[in-house]
Enzyme design. Structure first.
Site, mmCIF file in Angstrom:
data_model
loop_
_atom_site.group_PDB
_atom_site.id
_atom_site.type_symbol
_atom_site.label_atom_id
_atom_site.label_comp_id
_atom_site.label_asym_id
_atom_site.label_seq_id
_atom_site.Cartn_x
_atom_site.Cartn_y
_atom_site.Cartn_z
ATOM 1 C CE LYS A 176 -1.610 -1.259 3.873
ATOM 2 N NZ LYS A 176 -2.318 -1.472 5.163
ATOM 3 C CB THR A 208 -5.600 8.914 6.609
ATOM 4 O OG1 THR A 208 -4.712 9.514 7.562
ATOM 5 C CG2 THR A 208 -5.705 9.775 5.364
ATOM 6 N N GLY A 210 -7.405 4.519 10.224
ATOM 7 C CA GLY A 210 -8.001 3.220 9.881
ATOM 8 C C GLY A 210 -8.063 2.918 8.398
ATOM 9 C CB THR A 211 -6.473 4.346 5.298
ATOM 10 O OG1 THR A 211 -5.189 4.439 5.914
ATOM 11 C CG2 THR A 211 -7.089 5.720 5.210
ATOM 12 N N GLY A 212 -5.812 1.513 6.495
ATOM 13 C CA GLY A 212 -5.284 0.164 6.234
ATOM 14 C C GLY A 212 -6.268 -0.914 6.659
ATOM 15 C CB CYS A 213 -8.384 -1.297 9.719
ATOM 16 S SG CYS A 213 -7.086 -0.974 10.920
HETATM 17 N N1 ADP Z 1 -4.158 10.633 1.443
HETATM 18 C C1 ADP Z 1 -4.536 9.572 0.709
HETATM 19 N N2 ADP Z 1 -5.098 9.759 -0.512
HETATM 20 C C2 ADP Z 1 -5.485 8.718 -1.275
HETATM 21 N N3 ADP Z 1 -5.337 7.433 -0.909
HETATM 22 C C3 ADP Z 1 -4.772 7.174 0.287
HETATM 23 C C4 ADP Z 1 -4.339 8.223 1.163
HETATM 24 N N4 ADP Z 1 -3.820 7.674 2.296
HETATM 25 C C5 ADP Z 1 -3.943 6.332 2.139
HETATM 26 N N5 ADP Z 1 -4.494 6.026 0.936
HETATM 27 C C6 ADP Z 1 -4.820 4.698 0.422
HETATM 28 O O1 ADP Z 1 -5.383 3.964 1.505
HETATM 29 C C7 ADP Z 1 -4.971 2.598 1.462
HETATM 30 C C8 ADP Z 1 -4.274 2.261 2.773
HETATM 31 O O2 ADP Z 1 -2.952 2.704 2.686
HETATM 32 P P1 ADP Z 1 -2.011 3.187 3.851
HETATM 33 O O3 ADP Z 1 -2.517 4.488 4.383
HETATM 34 O O4 ADP Z 1 -0.628 3.154 3.293
HETATM 35 O O5 ADP Z 1 -2.226 2.069 4.952
HETATM 36 P P2 ADP Z 1 -2.106 2.122 6.539
HETATM 37 O O6 ADP Z 1 -3.389 2.682 7.081
HETATM 38 O O7 ADP Z 1 -1.890 0.701 6.888
HETATM 39 O O8 ADP Z 1 -0.929 3.004 6.859
HETATM 40 C C9 ADP Z 1 -4.105 2.483 0.210
HETATM 41 O O9 ADP Z 1 -4.911 2.068 -0.862
HETATM 42 C C10 ADP Z 1 -3.593 3.895 0.014
HETATM 43 O O10 ADP Z 1 -3.221 4.163 -1.326
HETATM 44 C C1 MP5 Z 2 -6.832 -1.456 17.349
HETATM 45 C C2 MP5 Z 2 -6.149 -0.805 16.201
HETATM 46 N N1 MP5 Z 2 -5.816 -1.541 15.141
HETATM 47 C C3 MP5 Z 2 -5.195 -0.968 14.075
HETATM 48 C C4 MP5 Z 2 -4.895 0.371 14.064
HETATM 49 C C5 MP5 Z 2 -4.164 0.970 12.884
HETATM 50 O O1 MP5 Z 2 -4.877 1.969 12.226
HETATM 51 P P1 MP5 Z 2 -4.117 3.306 11.796
HETATM 52 O O2 MP5 Z 2 -2.823 2.892 11.155
HETATM 53 O O3 MP5 Z 2 -4.989 3.985 10.821
HETATM 54 O O4 MP5 Z 2 -3.936 4.074 13.091
HETATM 55 C C6 MP5 Z 2 -5.256 1.132 15.205
HETATM 56 N N2 MP5 Z 2 -5.001 2.449 15.287
HETATM 57 N N3 MP5 Z 2 -5.882 0.521 16.255
#
Ligand code: ADP
Ligand code: MP5
Length: 265
Positions: A176, A208, A210-213
């Site tokens: 990602k 953003t 929880g985007t990954g979750c």
């Molecule tokens: N500011 C943003 N604009 C557009 N897409 C985003 C943005 N931040 C994250 N994403 C997208 O959200 C998804 C989760 O990515 P990321 O943020 O790298 O994960 P995590 O939450 O695990 O750090 C990916 O598809 C990424 O491209």
């Molecule tokens: C319980 C739990 N699981 C996962 C995340 C990661 O999410 P983020 O990277 O967006 O803080 C979080 N903040 N809390």
């Protein structure tokens, strides 16, 4: 009512509702699958950060997985925050016993606010005990750097890291690109042979959390319904971009995304 597909999440609770188990269950529901869960930890958390963590015992994590899967077999399973190596071992054992096939590993290590959600000693356990049985792993760039032990600065580095992780036996690696510094972000999926890349524009927002979750939960829901990995990847990618674009503007810190995104099921 037609019987729904079932997706299970094994993760931590985010009391603020934007990440963790709560994001997973909301996303499962929105994608039309029945969600079940096993909690690994409870956090006292809001959009401004993690204020406390209470970790479950590995035995109790195993109990939750066992009783749920004995009664409600999951069509796909995802893991999020796993906290430590003993929990990873317990999760691996239970998933092997239940022959859980479509396993998505989101290797959660650090919350956006900086709080540690996985002990350093647990990295090796994640690589050796969960990756060989996983269908997809979904690291963000800082997590991928820790897993492969080198820095990742561009798409070529992401591809090298994906190949390296694939060697551990995981069927697909999704990298990602949310943490890329560029205006243009790249997410990619490596299936052992081909790279499937999606380029999209960075959305300028603080929402953003929880985007990954949310991304990996959508991916898991699609697999549960029978989608192949590449189709599930594209749906999850579309879902998260729309969820960020239409975030509900909640909280004083990094707010949650919109889990009510409407996409065809
Ligand atoms: N500011 C943003 N604009 C557009 N897409 C985003 C943005 N931040 C994250 N994403 C997208 O959200 C998804 C989760 O990515 P990321 O943020 O790298 O994960 P995590 O939450 O695990 O750090 C990916 O598809 C990424 O491209
Ligand atoms: C319980 C739990 N699981 C996962 C995340 C990661 O999410 P983020 O990277 O967006 O803080 C979080 N903040 N809390």
């Amino acid at each position: 009512m037609k019987k729904p597909s079932i997706a299970m999440t094994i993760a931590g609770s985010d009391s603020g509702g934007g990440a963790g188990i709560q994001a997973d269950l909301k996303t499962f529901h929105q994608r039309g699958v029945y969600g079940t869960s096993a909690l690994t930890a409870i956090t006292a958390q809001n959009t401004q950060g993690v204020h406390g963590v209470h970790v479950m015992t590995p035995e109790f994590v195993a109990d939750q997985i066992r009783v749920v899967l004995d009664d409600l077999p999951a069509d796909a399973v995802k893991t999020g925050m796993l906290a430590n190596a003993s929990i990873i071992q317990a999760v691996g054992e239970q998933l092997r016993k239940h022959q859980a096939t479509k396993l998505v590993i989101d290797p959660v290590m650090v919350a956006k606010g900086g709080a540690k959600l996985l002990q350093d000693e647990a990295i090796q356990a994640l690589l050796t005990q969960l990756l060989p049985q996983a269908h997809i792993i979904t690291p963000n760039l800082p997590e991928a750097e820790v897993l492969v032990g080198r820095t990742i600065q561009n798409v070529a580095d992401m591809k090298e890291a994906a190949k390296y992780l694939h060697e551990y036996g995981v069927a697909h690696v999704v990298m990602k690109g949310g943490h890329m510094l560029d205006h243009q972000l790249t997410d990619l999926l490596f299936d052992g042979q081909y790279f499937h890349e999606v380029e999209h524009e960075r959305i300028n927002t603080r929402h953003t959390h929880g985007t990954g979750c949310t991304f990996s939960a959508c991916l898991t829901a699609e697999l549960a319904k029978g989608a192949d990995a590449v189709t599930a990847f594209h749906t999850a990618q579309q879902f998260i971009v729309m969820a960020i674009q239409t975030a509900p503007n909640l909280g004083f810190g990094q707010g949650p995304t919109n889990h009510w995104v409407q996409l065809p099921l």
